[in-house]
Design a protein around this motif. Structure first.
Motif, mmCIF file in Angstrom:
data_model
loop_
_atom_site.group_PDB
_atom_site.id
_atom_site.type_symbol
_atom_site.label_atom_id
_atom_site.label_comp_id
_atom_site.label_asym_id
_atom_site.label_seq_id
_atom_site.Cartn_x
_atom_site.Cartn_y
_atom_site.Cartn_z
ATOM 1 N N VAL A 1 -8.682 81.082 45.391
ATOM 2 C CA VAL A 1 -9.585 81.182 46.483
ATOM 3 C C VAL A 1 -9.331 82.592 47.006
ATOM 4 C CG1 VAL A 1 -10.484 80.398 48.439
ATOM 5 C CG2 VAL A 1 -10.305 78.798 46.578
ATOM 6 N N LEU A 2 -8.136 82.618 47.508
ATOM 7 C CA LEU A 2 -7.611 83.921 48.234
ATOM 8 C C LEU A 2 -7.695 85.136 47.274
ATOM 9 C CD1 LEU A 2 -4.573 82.603 50.373
ATOM 10 C CD2 LEU A 2 -6.967 82.889 50.977
ATOM 11 N N ALA B 1 -7.764 79.495 59.109
ATOM 12 C CA ALA B 1 -7.609 77.911 58.671
ATOM 13 C C ALA B 1 -7.342 77.120 59.606
ATOM 14 C CB ALA B 1 -6.449 78.026 57.453
ATOM 15 N N ASN B 2 -6.581 77.691 60.875
ATOM 16 C CA ASN B 2 -6.480 76.824 61.943
ATOM 17 C C ASN B 2 -7.477 76.553 62.790
ATOM 18 O OD1 ASN B 2 -3.981 76.358 61.629
ATOM 19 N ND2 ASN B 2 -3.027 78.274 62.475
ATOM 20 N N PHE C 1 -14.197 77.921 56.954
ATOM 21 C CA PHE C 1 -12.790 78.764 56.951
ATOM 22 C C PHE C 1 -13.037 80.022 55.772
ATOM 23 C CE2 PHE C 1 -9.629 79.678 53.326
ATOM 24 C CZ PHE C 1 -8.713 80.246 53.975
ATOM 25 N N ILE C 2 -13.801 79.756 54.773
ATOM 26 C CA ILE C 2 -14.087 81.138 54.034
ATOM 27 C C ILE C 2 -15.145 82.115 54.718
ATOM 28 C CG2 ILE C 2 -15.470 81.996 51.864
ATOM 29 C CD1 ILE C 2 -12.900 80.776 51.339
ATOM 30 N N ALA D 1 -9.922 85.685 44.845
ATOM 31 C CA ALA D 1 -11.134 86.002 44.766
ATOM 32 C C ALA D 1 -11.554 86.553 46.055
ATOM 33 C CB ALA D 1 -12.164 84.769 44.826
ATOM 34 N N VAL D 2 -11.064 86.388 47.450
ATOM 35 C CA VAL D 2 -11.575 87.179 48.643
ATOM 36 C C VAL D 2 -10.937 88.554 48.642
ATOM 37 C CG1 VAL D 2 -11.111 87.150 50.969
ATOM 38 C CG2 VAL D 2 -11.532 84.894 49.835
ATOM 39 N N ALA E 1 -5.658 76.965 45.562
ATOM 40 C CA ALA E 1 -5.616 77.830 46.752
ATOM 41 C C ALA E 1 -5.475 79.291 46.750
ATOM 42 C CB ALA E 1 -4.478 77.037 47.605
ATOM 43 N N VAL F 1 -5.786 84.933 57.411
ATOM 44 C CA VAL F 1 -5.985 83.562 56.621
ATOM 45 C C VAL F 1 -5.646 82.167 57.582
ATOM 46 C CG1 VAL F 1 -5.314 82.358 54.676
ATOM 47 C CG2 VAL F 1 -5.758 84.371 54.446
ATOM 48 N N TYR G 1 -3.379 75.472 53.290
ATOM 49 C CA TYR G 1 -3.328 76.730 53.969
ATOM 50 C C TYR G 1 -2.571 76.510 55.552
ATOM 51 C CZ TYR G 1 -6.872 78.474 50.594
ATOM 52 O OH TYR G 1 -7.352 79.009 49.187
ATOM 53 N N LEU H 1 -7.140 71.189 50.772
ATOM 54 C CA LEU H 1 -6.882 72.684 50.562
ATOM 55 C C LEU H 1 -6.839 73.292 51.648
ATOM 56 C CD1 LEU H 1 -6.987 74.542 47.797
ATOM 57 C CD2 LEU H 1 -9.357 75.034 48.406
ATOM 58 N N SER I 1 -10.886 76.500 61.515
ATOM 59 C CA SER I 1 -11.957 76.038 60.792
ATOM 60 C C SER I 1 -11.711 74.383 60.537
ATOM 61 C CB SER I 1 -12.304 76.655 59.476
ATOM 62 O OG SER I 1 -12.293 77.919 59.949
ATOM 63 N N VAL I 2 -13.075 73.912 60.673
ATOM 64 C CA VAL I 2 -12.898 72.173 60.478
ATOM 65 C C VAL I 2 -13.100 72.007 58.922
ATOM 66 C CG1 VAL I 2 -13.361 71.482 62.830
ATOM 67 C CG2 VAL I 2 -15.236 72.350 61.198
ATOM 68 N N ASP I 3 -13.798 72.927 58.368
ATOM 69 C CA ASP I 3 -14.212 72.602 56.776
ATOM 70 C C ASP I 3 -13.995 73.905 55.952
ATOM 71 O OD1 ASP I 3 -16.339 73.932 57.147
ATOM 72 O OD2 ASP I 3 -17.322 72.384 57.875
ATOM 73 N N PHE I 4 -13.926 73.734 54.700
ATOM 74 C CA PHE I 4 -13.687 74.906 53.715
ATOM 75 C C PHE I 4 -14.718 75.890 53.974
ATOM 76 C CE2 PHE I 4 -14.195 76.661 49.805
ATOM 77 C CZ PHE I 4 -12.797 77.405 49.396
ATOM 78 N N GLU I 5 -15.983 75.576 53.966
ATOM 79 C CA GLU I 5 -17.029 76.360 54.040
ATOM 80 C C GLU I 5 -17.051 77.659 55.213
ATOM 81 O OE1 GLU I 5 -17.490 73.350 53.284
ATOM 82 O OE2 GLU I 5 -18.181 73.673 51.152
#
Lengths: 286, 76
Positions: free
Chosen positions: A236-237, A269-270, A278-279, A239-240, A233, A265, B23, B19, A272-276
């Motif tokens: 990932v942040l 996160a709140n 979210f990014i 890298a952003v 986690a 962030v 968050y 993950l 988005s339904v998936d990781f992609e």
């Protein structure tokens, strides 16, 4: 009913032809044996437990109990419901929920040496919540209402400390910190008054080490996994963060950028339904 | 796309969901860790720059010495 009358219902009993009062339990018998065939005076050390010390007769029930090796080599519970030999890990279940397993009069015998006689010395009980336990040369009251909380505290401590540590109160400071100081002092205060008693020793004896090891292993696996998840986690942040163009950013925005980043962030996160997604949302917001 | 994000994208759905919930539920802890990481990186970058500057200065001093040495040898 005497202890041996209760137990002998579930073991093999042979009948003799001697009449008299039983040297061991004191009850009258017409099918007894010669006491000296079962009690070798040179080796027998439990004379204080004999009800009729001057008698030469032993009743068929006491004789059967003295002869039965399983009764010496196992812990057991016996009542109208039957005779149950206990494995070490079973003891906790039986002792704390005895009303489920016994009916009417019962005896509870625990062995740690696996060789000393318990059966003819056991006290007959009626209350499955507060009862006497015969543990070889010792007899003590087991109050399941009181001891349940102590056993819970010991079990909690056992996840962090060895049995010897709990027994002697010689705890490792690092482990105390891992356990949590507040909870440690609460649990230690619960068990402290009982340390050194027979009941306390029994509770330590019946701790289930296999279950404990399983829990400890599971917990360490979970922590490792969680640590790995947390590291990812952060990576990932990070890298952003590295890709953010700080050079063209105004100084006033830079000053409060940590808060802005955290808020974005959180929002991404709140929503988005998936990781992609979210990014994607996070990068768009920045 | 940075490699760590690509790696996460290729991992299981379960992991990605965990993950994401990390968050949502423990963002402050993650941000704190990130902040510490950034501080560390900043410190090590500064230390690297300092070392580089010191090295550059040393080599300049050496150049000067050589020049002077040459001058001295030329005179002689």
């Amino acid at each position: 009913m005497t202890n041996t009358q209760l137990i002998s219902k579930y073991i093999s009993v042979q009948k003799g032809d001697i009449t008299g009062k039983c040297k061991v339990c004191g009850s009258g018998t017409t099918s007894g044996f010669k006491a000296k065939d079962y009690i070798k005076e040179s080796r027998f050390t439990n004379n204080d437990c004999l009800k009729e010390i001057d008698s030469d007769v032993i009743c068929e029930n006491c004789a059967a109990c003295l002869k039965d090796d399983s009764l010496r080599r196992s812990s057991f519970i016996c009542s109208e419901s039957g005779l149950v030999y206990l494995k070490k890990n079973d003891i906790e279940n039986y002792l704390f929920d005895l009303d489920k397993y016994v009916k009417g009069e019962f005896v509870v015998c625990i062995t740690k040496s696996f060789k000393k006689h318990n059966s003819f010395r056991a006290r007959v009980n009626l209350n499955p919540h507060v009862f006497y336990i015969r543990e070889e040369d010792d007899e003590y009251i087991f109050d399941s209402y009181v001891l349940k909380d102590i056993y819970k505290a010991i079990n909690r401590l056992y996840l962090y400390f060895a049995k010897e540590d709990i027994q002697t109160a010689h705890y490792d400071t690092k482990q105390i910190i891992k356990y949590g100081k507040e909870q440690f002092f609460i649990d230690e205060a619960i068990i402290k008054p009982f340390r050194g008693s027979k009941q306390f020793e029994l509770l330590l004896h019946m701790l289930n080490s296999e279950r404990r090891n399983e829990i400890v292993k599971k917990e360490s696996r979970r922590k490792k996994k969680m640590q790995n998840l947390k590291e990812t986690a952060v990576e990932v942040l990070n890298a952003v963060w590295i890709d953010i163009d700080f050079e063209s950013m105004s100084n006033s925005r830079k000053l409060d950028f940590w808060n802005e980043f955290t808020g974005k962030v959180k929002a991404a996160a709140n929503s988005s339904v998936d990781f992609e997604r979210f990014i994607e949302r996070l990068c768009q917001a920045l | 796309m940075p490699s760590v994000i690509a790696q996460v994208s290729n991992s299981s759905e379960d992991f990605k969901n965990k993950l994401l919930s990390l968050y949502r539920e423990q963002l402050m802890i993650v941000m704190l860790e990130l902040r510490l990481k950034r501080e560390d990186e900043k410190e090590s970058y500064k230390a690297r720059q300092k070392a580089k500057a010191a090295k550059a200065q040393n080599s300049a001093e050496n150049d000067l010495d050589n020049e002077e040495f040459m001058k001295i040898t030329e005179v002689n």
